[in-house]
Enzyme design. Structure first.
Site, short mmCIF file in Angstrom:
data_model
loop_
_atom_site.label_atom_id
_atom_site.label_comp_id
_atom_site.label_asym_id
_atom_site.label_seq_id
_atom_site.Cartn_x
_atom_site.Cartn_y
_atom_site.Cartn_z
N LYS A 169 0.85 -1.18 0.00
CA LYS A 169 0.00 0.00 0.00
C LYS A 169 0.89 1.23 0.00
CE LYS A 169 -1.58 3.04 2.37
NZ LYS A 169 -1.63 4.21 1.49
N GLU A 244 9.51 1.93 10.45
CA GLU A 244 10.55 2.92 10.11
C GLU A 244 9.90 4.29 10.21
OE1 GLU A 244 13.58 2.40 9.75
OE2 GLU A 244 13.80 0.30 9.22
N CYS A 278 13.39 11.35 6.19
CA CYS A 278 13.42 10.90 7.58
C CYS A 278 14.82 11.03 8.17
CB CYS A 278 12.94 9.47 7.66
SG CYS A 278 13.85 8.38 6.56
N GLU A 378 9.68 16.82 14.27
CA GLU A 378 10.09 16.64 12.88
C GLU A 378 9.30 17.61 12.01
OE1 GLU A 378 8.80 13.07 10.80
OE2 GLU A 378 10.86 12.77 10.14
P1 NAD Z 1 2.17 8.85 7.06
O1 NAD Z 1 2.44 8.14 8.33
O2 NAD Z 1 1.11 9.86 7.02
O3 NAD Z 1 1.81 7.80 5.92
C1 NAD Z 1 2.66 6.71 5.60
C2 NAD Z 1 1.82 5.61 4.97
O4 NAD Z 1 0.92 5.10 5.97
C3 NAD Z 1 0.94 6.09 3.81
O5 NAD Z 1 0.90 5.08 2.83
C4 NAD Z 1 -0.41 6.26 4.49
O6 NAD Z 1 -1.49 6.17 3.59
C5 NAD Z 1 -0.40 5.10 5.48
N1 NAD Z 1 -1.33 5.24 6.61
C6 NAD Z 1 -1.86 6.39 7.11
N2 NAD Z 1 -2.71 6.09 8.12
C7 NAD Z 1 -2.71 4.74 8.27
C8 NAD Z 1 -3.38 3.84 9.15
N3 NAD Z 1 -4.22 4.26 10.08
N4 NAD Z 1 -3.13 2.53 9.02
C9 NAD Z 1 -2.26 2.08 8.09
N5 NAD Z 1 -1.61 2.87 7.22
C10 NAD Z 1 -1.83 4.20 7.31
O7 NAD Z 1 3.56 9.46 6.59
P2 NAD Z 1 3.87 10.33 5.29
O8 NAD Z 1 3.39 11.72 5.50
O9 NAD Z 1 3.43 9.60 4.06
O10 NAD Z 1 5.46 10.30 5.30
C11 NAD Z 1 6.21 11.16 6.11
C12 NAD Z 1 6.67 10.46 7.38
O11 NAD Z 1 7.34 9.26 7.06
C13 NAD Z 1 7.66 11.29 8.18
O12 NAD Z 1 7.39 11.22 9.55
C14 NAD Z 1 9.00 10.61 7.89
O13 NAD Z 1 9.99 10.79 8.85
C15 NAD Z 1 8.58 9.19 7.77
N6 NAD Z 1 9.57 8.44 7.01
C16 NAD Z 1 10.35 7.53 7.66
C17 NAD Z 1 11.33 6.83 6.95
C18 NAD Z 1 12.21 5.81 7.63
O14 NAD Z 1 12.77 4.97 6.94
N7 NAD Z 1 12.37 5.83 8.93
C19 NAD Z 1 11.50 7.07 5.60
C20 NAD Z 1 10.69 8.01 4.98
C21 NAD Z 1 9.72 8.68 5.69
#
Ligand code: NAD
Length: 472
Positions: A169, A244, A278, A378
């Site tokens: 997803k 992550e 991230c 962040e």
């Molecule tokens: P997000 O948490 O909003 O979304 C990430 C994914 O989770 C998306 O596909 C989203 O649709 C899904 N999601 C949202 N709600 C959900 C739920 N209730 N159940 C299951 N899935 C759900 O994050 P974002 O805005 O897409 O990305 C930015 C964030 O990701 C930042 O906090 C960044 O630090 C983090 N990030 C971490 C890494 C890492 O490797 N540690 C890498 C890249 C980004």
């Protein structure tokens, strides 16, 4: 304009059961460049059923068979790397100088997983005991928008290497990138049902993956808030989880650092992916004795990090992904000013001439203390906080005074000393003198930055269960 109405289930592109339609907006000019029909719970359940059927066979494949599939995926993604880069730049404004290498890294990660699988013993035995490493089952892979092609490749590579089938997803904001990537997957002619992909909302498709008893494991990359909800909701079906999450990574400039290298590196690390990374090193820890010198170097160096058109190879900082992210960055810049930090470069509002898109000014704050909001949360934009420290002990204390622990950076001339400092940082990765990567090295966070590790043998092990057979 591209219209996407299909998901990828059981080796075929199939019409969405979900009916919600979402516009995809280009962040450089706010134009609608695509439309995607989002999947629902029923689409997700169909994908899970396909993955479950496929697991009965794929879960029993040999190392060699999986290595062959990883090589095919490498070829298929490599063949379309130019298209993937183009759509990444268009869809979320990743600058071409970042998008190109990250797509290449995505293609390479299949070969890295192949190598790791080759080296990882899946069977160990002694006396009359045999221990085998078994694929955990169907894995749900949930990823963010900020480096879509790379996350899709990386998560699929580890899962396939372990013998898991998957339902992916990706972020709903990445539907155009995902559709090109899926053409690669289809071209690789994988066993049916091995890789299923549903574009949809997190609270719909993601939540079904987390809840469904036929999904054994969730590998999630995204925000800490969603990560926590996955851990909590996944507990009902005893999900294995890899999380992550976010970061607030320190970048320690030791007092012997060469500023001609360390300041450009600080910008490379801090403004990576338009600051939407991230691993961005967003807290720049500077010895108080060199603070004035560092400030001058920042002002002198910032013109070499231009903001603007992401298709221009010279651009370092592109737009924020959408209006929401733009406003989030602006609100943190305002918060920093309200709390008493001083804007050294950048500040509120769009850069002159770039009002048509979601562009923010690369911003560096000084006079920041580590308890200010801009030093703790962040921001996910091109905003750095310079924090002064007294000595190495103080730098280490400030670096570790955060709820995150994904990454850290240390710059210095005396490598022994830099290593000693690095070894005291509570973070999953610490890079000395630059932004560095190694696809065999584990990646993941301490503390609120996550649970588990990805990449190399560590990434594959996260998809394996251990079984011991004992004979009389
Ligand atoms: P997000 O948490 O909003 O979304 C990430 C994914 O989770 C998306 O596909 C989203 O649709 C899904 N999601 C949202 N709600 C959900 C739920 N209730 N159940 C299951 N899935 C759900 O994050 P974002 O805005 O897409 O990305 C930015 C964030 O990701 C930042 O906090 C960044 O630090 C983090 N990030 C971490 C890494 C890492 O490797 N540690 C890498 C890249 C980004």
């Amino acid at each position: 304009m591209k219209t996407i109405t299909k998901h990828y289930i059981d080796g075929a592109f199939v019409e969405s059961h979900g009916r919600e339609v979402m516009d995809l907006i280009r962040p450089t000019d706010r134009q609608i460049i695509g439309r995607v029909t989002l999947g629902d719970e029923e689409d997700t359940r169909r994908a899970i059923a396909a993955a479950k059927r496929a697991f009965a066979t794929f879960g029993r494949t040999s190392k060699e068979e999986r290595m062959e599939i990883l090589r095919k995926l490498h070829h298929a993604v490599s063949a379309r790397s130019a298209d993937l880069t183009r759509v990444m730049v268009d869809e979320y404004g990743g600058v071409v100088q970042f998008a190109g290498p990250i797509v290449q890294a995505g293609a390479e990660v299949f070969l890295s997983a192949e190598k790791a699988l080759h080296e990882l013993p899946l069977t160990r035995s002694w006396g009359k005991t045999t221990v085998t490493m078994e694929p955990v089952g169907v894995a749900g892979l949930i990823s963010p928008w900020n480096a879509n092609a790379f996350f899709l490749c990386m998560k699929l590579a580890s899962a396939v290497a372990a013998g898991c089938t998957v339902v992916m997803k990706p972020s709903e904001l990445s539907a155009l990138q995902t559709s090109v990537w899926l053409e690669c997957v289809h071209a690789a002619k994988l066993p049916k049902g091995l890789c299923n992909v549903i574009s949809g909302r997190g609270e719909v498709v993601g939540a079904e993956l987390v809840r469904n008893p036929d999904v054994a494991k969730i590998s999630f990359t995204g925000s800490a808030a969603v990560g926590r909800s996955i851990m909590r909701d996944g507990a009902a079906t005893m999900k294995r989880v890899t999380l992550e999450l976010g970061g607030k990574s320190p970048n320690i400039l030791l007092d012997d650092a060469d500023l001609r290298k360390a300041i450009p590196n600080a910008f490379i690390i801090g403004f990576l992916n338009n600051g939407q990374a991230c691993v961005a090193g967003t807290r720049l820890l500077v010895p108080r004795s060199r603070l004035d010198e560092v400030k001058r170097a920042i002002v002198d160096t910032i013109p070499a990090f231009p903001v603007g058109d992401p298709t221009d190879p010279k651009t370092v900082v592109g737009p924020m992904v959408n209006q929401k992210q733009y406003e989030r960055v602006q609100s943190y810049i305002r918060k920093g000013i309200e709390e008493g930090a001083e804007v050294l470069v950048g500040g509120e509002g769009p850069p002159p001439g770039l009002e048509s898109g979601y562009f923010a000014k690369p911003t560096v704050f000084v006079n920041v203390s580590n308890d200010m909001t801009i030093a703790r949360e962040e921001i996910f934009g091109p905003v750095l906080s310079v924090i002064a420290y007294e000595d190495d002990e103080d730098a280490i204390m400030i670096a570790n005074d955060t709820e995150y622990g994904l990454h850290a950076y240390v710059s210095g001339t005396d490598i022994g000393r830099a290593r000693r400092v690095a070894s005291q940082i509570q973070a999953g990765r610490v890079a000395i003198n630059g932004l560095l990567d190694d696809q065999q090295a584990p990646f993941g966070g301490f503390k609120h930055s996550g649970v588990g590790r990805e990449f190399g043998i560590y990434g594959i092990e996260a998809y394996l269960e251990t079984r011991a057979i004992l004979e009389s």
